[in-house]
Design a protein around this motif. Sequence first.
Motif, short mmCIF file in Angstrom:
data_model
loop_
_atom_site.label_atom_id
_atom_site.label_comp_id
_atom_site.label_asym_id
_atom_site.label_seq_id
_atom_site.Cartn_x
_atom_site.Cartn_y
_atom_site.Cartn_z
N MET A 278 0.79 -1.30 -0.06
CA MET A 278 -0.06 0.13 -0.14
C MET A 278 0.84 1.32 0.02
N GLU A 282 1.02 3.84 -3.28
CA GLU A 282 0.69 5.10 -3.16
C GLU A 282 1.41 6.12 -4.04
N THR A 350 -2.58 -3.37 -6.12
CA THR A 350 -2.95 -3.70 -4.76
C THR A 350 -3.71 -2.40 -4.11
N TYR A 351 -2.87 -1.26 -4.27
CA TYR A 351 -3.44 0.14 -3.81
C TYR A 351 -4.56 0.59 -4.51
N ASN A 354 -7.69 -1.29 -2.86
CA ASN A 354 -7.97 -1.25 -1.59
C ASN A 354 -8.02 0.25 -0.91
N ALA A 355 -7.63 1.19 -1.81
CA ALA A 355 -7.77 2.77 -1.56
C ALA A 355 -9.20 3.17 -1.89
#
Lengths: 373, 533
Positions: A278, A282, A350-351, A354-355
């Motif tokens: 994460m 970002e 992944t970011y 999930n963000a």
Amino acid sequence: MRAAIRVAGFISLILSSGQSLAEYQLDMRPGVTSFSQGAYEIHTLVMWISVVIAIVVFGAMTYAIINHRKSKGHKPASFDDNLKLEILWTIVPFIILGFMAVPATKVLLDMEDVSNSDMSIKVTAYQWKWHYDYLGEDISFFSNITTPDSLSVDTSCNVEMDENYLLDVDNRVVVPVNKKIRLLFTSNDVIHAWWIPAFGVKKDAIPGFINESWFKTDKPGVYRGQCAELCGTNHGFMPIVVEVKSEEDYAAWVGIQKAAAAEAAASAGKTWTMDELMAHGEKVYATNCAACHQTSGEGIPNVFPGLKGTPIVTGDIAKHIEIVVKGVPGTAMQAFGGQLNDADIAALVTYERNAWENNTGDIVQPSDIKAAR
Amino acid sequence: MSAVIEEHHDDHHDHKPTGIGRWLFSTNHKDIGTMYLWFSFTMLFIGGALALVIRAELFQPGLQFVEPEFFNQMTTLHGLIMVFGVIMPAFVGLANWMVPMMIGAPDMALPRMNHWSFWLLPGAFGLLIESLIMSMMGMGSAPNFGWTFYAPLSTTYGPDSTDFFIFSVHMMGISSIMGAINIIATIMNMRAPGMTYMKMPIFVWTWFITAYLLIAVMPVLATAVTMMLTDRNFGTSFFDAAGGGDPVLFQHVFWFFGHPEVYIMILPAFGIISQVVPTFARKKIFGYSSMVYATSSIAFLSFIVWAHHMFTTGMPVATELFFMYATMLIAVPTGVKVFNWVSTMWKGSMTFETPMLFAIGFIFMFSIGGFTGLMLSIVPADFQYHDTYFVVAHFHYVLVTGALYAIYSAVYFWLPKWTGNMYDEKLGKVHFWVSTISVNVLFFPMHFVGLAGMPRRIPDYNMQFAEFNQMATIGAFVFGFSQLILLWNVVKTIRGRSTVKATDQVWEGAEGLEWTIPSPAPFHSFTTPPTVK
């Protein structure tokens, strides 16, 4: 009320800018290369010839306006041609143009001679960043704008601006002093133009073409420029920074670059935790994706799609990875497979999953990306 | 000229339909000319409003009003509207009104085609502006690739509205070509007995040459947009490198149209200045035949200089040298014209009514644009000027204080003939002085920021450019709003309640057939041709 604040902001800005008035620039700068100086000299020559001609022509006109007017009782003369005079003012401009053409040709021939260079850098333009590839050196990197929040409208007039506002990048091009650097230009998407005023180099980066130019300077320093060809939404936000260093400093920089590349290669095989992914994701998102999809993940309506809560990033993982790696042909969505390594893409995916309250809980590892390529 | 022999009822001087039908179905050159001029005036305010959005955003660094995406739509539509919707229709409107009157004809040669060529324009610009309205309502993006619409930004990467834009450009092109055919047919066939080519007024001459330029290059523009259309929709790759195409080909095709286009927008202006200056200097135009030859030379040279817009695309050095030398040559015939105007004023008996003020303003400020044009032709220096505000300053001096000032001069010059009423001289002078001061506050600082390194078409900029951008924005708002003075003056003159009636000759020094017929000019100017000695 908001309008009043805005007006007050403008007024305070005008007042405060009075102090910096001394810094403004009226004329072209001579620059630090032989042909930026050549361009400056020919610019100055032509400008002053123009000023002299203007003084003569406008002077004659002004004299006539003041003296040959009806209110002063001036009677019109009856002449309406004068062959000798007309031949004279056709021939004389030819001669004056000759005086401009000779030095202009000399400077141009010097500029276009790219032979005997000491090193070559391939410059590839992307919407909206630059990629530099040091040919034969195994060094290559992207260079992105770093000015914070430069892309969103802020009516409060409170954007912090330093002297390099919009002219700073994360990775500078570093070159040694006193070496003839050959530049090769091309583009991945639309036409851009690479311009450093201090070098006198402005060349279009065109998809499917390779253009070349060169520069050589004996003055170490940091030189800044911008993209000069309209290339889409963020045309105003793709600066160029070149740092000219001494021979030794340049060698040290090359060493650091190679060490960093080796470290990145070593970490490609390891398994990452969610937090690591994460945090890294970002950063990758901010550099590569936020210009279009926005930091908020909401995109720009009808121009760039949002990623917040959309099936693109909450649905099938394989499809999501494919879009990032291969892009979407015919749109502004680039293929990032060639631009980012496995770890970057894994962290990015992944970011995105999930963000912004997407919270799918999915974790993608670099090995997944390697398999998917 | 007022003695009329009536063979048919319909030939009567002032027989015309009334009400809205008069305008919708008119094939009369004056009514169509009037509609062209009002269309152009309307577009001037729309295009000007877009320019004010641009200048408001550039008032200070940072983004305050619009997103970069919308900013690009503003620059694109401002350019397209001003070039194709203001300058060109205004000149066609003036040609419609004045060419038949100046050569002693009753109307244009092809009145129905005239009707059609005008009515294509509202459709064309309706489409273009509709895409902007949809963009503002959040439905897609208007054209955002600059008025030069370089591929592949306008093809592979263009918004959906690009196809509207292509259709719109096609309609403008058809309209211009028909207008040009009409003007050539009129000039060739309908001159009064005794008016040989070398006796034609200079305005007629410049429009004659302009019409040939239009016929030569508007099809080239149509070709460029058609190739775009097939690239976008039918799988061709003219401009797509990935399919074996060539993005630079687009620029060659575009500028082969684009450079003569520049002269299409300035030659009729030269013609206007050559009518106005002798009138108010009370002296014949100096060097009539050299004026005609200079205009023809400029028209010829305009076809062999197009690549000077493309010096940074990476051409062979021999090509760069050819286009540099050819471009420098244009300074010679252009210089001849300026020298001739100055010689016309020399030892004249000048008065300075509004048309003359705008003409003198034209000569001063167009020359400034000419000098920067010469600077831009020098390739090594052009590498530094190209795509900066220096270029923006250059072409606004040529097009605003050049072409637009000539149009203003023409409007004040001929308005009394059109309406039968004198315009308000005091208001006209106020319009001139406020415009001239503000337009220089607007455009002169652009030279400085350009030389200091500010690229064009950017919505935000570094602090070092702040002062001059502020100055330019202030100039822009004053200049923009001062054009309302002209609107008010024109409306006041047409209504004619508080104005002096114009005489037939209007101006003391006026010469030419248009000043021999009554003011306002009758519906069919000359039903029996006058004889020119």
